[in-house]
Design an enzyme around this catalytic site. Structure first.
Site, PDB file in Angstrom:
ATOM      1  N   HIS A 122       0.802  -1.217   0.000  1.00 17.34           N
ATOM      2  CA  HIS A 122       0.000   0.000   0.000  1.00 17.34           C
ATOM      3  C   HIS A 122       0.839   1.273   0.000  1.00 17.34           C
ATOM      4  CE1 HIS A 122       0.916   0.642   4.303  1.00 17.34           C
ATOM      5  NE2 HIS A 122       0.830  -0.678   4.400  1.00 17.34           N
ATOM      6  N   ASP A 123       0.351   2.280  -0.725  1.00 19.99           N
ATOM      7  CA  ASP A 123       0.912   3.633  -0.739  1.00 19.99           C
ATOM      8  C   ASP A 123       2.312   3.718  -1.342  1.00 19.99           C
ATOM      9  OD1 ASP A 123      -1.218   5.140   1.003  1.00 19.99           O
ATOM     10  OD2 ASP A 123      -0.701   3.348   2.156  1.00 19.99           O
ATOM     11  N   GLY A 140       5.079  -1.034   2.603  1.00 20.97           N
ATOM     12  CA  GLY A 140       4.217   0.124   2.422  1.00 20.97           C
ATOM     13  C   GLY A 140       4.961   1.447   2.443  1.00 20.97           C
TER      14      GLY A 140
END
Length: 281
Positions: A122-123, A140
């Protein structure tokens, strides 16, 4: 040419499909998906949630894009997604998770190659032309610069930055930032020099490569603290775009600190590197 959808695929009628899209057997494409022209999904691909695939993206069998992040703090009601740039190739059984921030996107640039079973958390932001080799796990909020290469079975710790045209060897533990153009390897990862082969293939002239090698010497082999090494670079080296990029990367705030040379930072360089890391954590 209209899209070609295998009869066993499950495609939500609200999904946006560009011309020439191909969707293979047993794929699942959700209602918020946006597949641009000539996107090609192999068998058993899952596109879930707010996923945007640019023109010509190819996705291999068993890949899953857009599912929830593996973050215990994440709220499933968060609206977020994944963006993949034009011409990127995503091979078999790759996973790319959506962002944790509201209206955020996990981003993979154009012209990238994500080899089989790699993971983008994520991100994370992956720059154009990057190569992520098989079994790499990117944590992440990581940042992977354009045309960087991560060797197979490497692990990237959360919030780590890897600069443009960096090259990381296989099975590396990447827990510190790796500057642009640098070759790094090891457990833990250490810097070994400038990525001369990669820069030659990218068309960088020999004179510019030599200037980068001098910048590397100042940063890693002079015994100077990183801040003092940057001052020497600014005053002594020509203001080439590559040198500017290297200086800006090293000077930028960092949660992980700078990857050390073999044997670690020593003397004033060690004190400076530790101080910089404490300031941004």
């Amino acid at each position: 040419m209209s899209e070609l959808i295998h009869p066993t695929a499950v495609v939500d009628p609200k999904a946006q499909l560009g011309p020439g899209v191909k969707i293979g057997p047993f794929c699942v494409v959700g209602s918020q998906a946006k597949l641009a022209a000539e996107v090609d999904l192999g068998p058993h691909v899952v596109i879930e949630g707010r996923v945007e695939l640019g023109p010509g993206v190819r996705v291999g069998p068993g890949t899953v894009i857009g599912t929830d992040p593996q973050d215990l703090k994440f709220k499933p009601s968060t609206v977020s997604g994944v963006r993949v740039g034009a011409g990127t190739v995503i091979r078999e059984h790759v996973t790319i998770h959506r962002a944790t921030k509201p209206d955020g996107f996990t981003e993979v640039g154009a012209g990238c190659l994500l080899m089989s079973t790699s993971h983008i958390a994520h991100d994370t932001r992956v720059g154009d032309g990057a190569v992520i080799v098989s079994f790499v796990a990117v944590g992440g909020h990581a940042e992977i610069g354009e045309h960087a290469t991560l060797g197979g079975v490497s692990g990237v710790v959360q919030f780590t930055r890897i600069g443009a045209f960096a090259f990381v060897g296989g099975c590396a533990k990447i827990s510190c930032d790796i500057p642009p153009y640098v070759v790094a390897d090891g457990v833990p990862c250490v810097a070994h020099g400038i990525n001369v082969v990669g820069l030659r293939r990218a068309g960088m002239p020999p004179a510019e490569r030599r200037v980068l090698q001098e910048a590397y010497r100042l940063l890693y082999r002079s015994g100077l603290a990183p801040g003092r090494a940057l001052e020497r670079m600014r005053s002594e080296l020509p203001a080439l775009p590559a040198i500017t990029r290297l200086i800006e990367f090293v000077a930028a705030p960092s949660r992980r600190g700078l990857v050390p040379p073999p044997g670690g930072w020593r003397g004033s360089a060690a004190e400076s590197a530790e101080g910089l890391e404490r300031e941004v954590v």
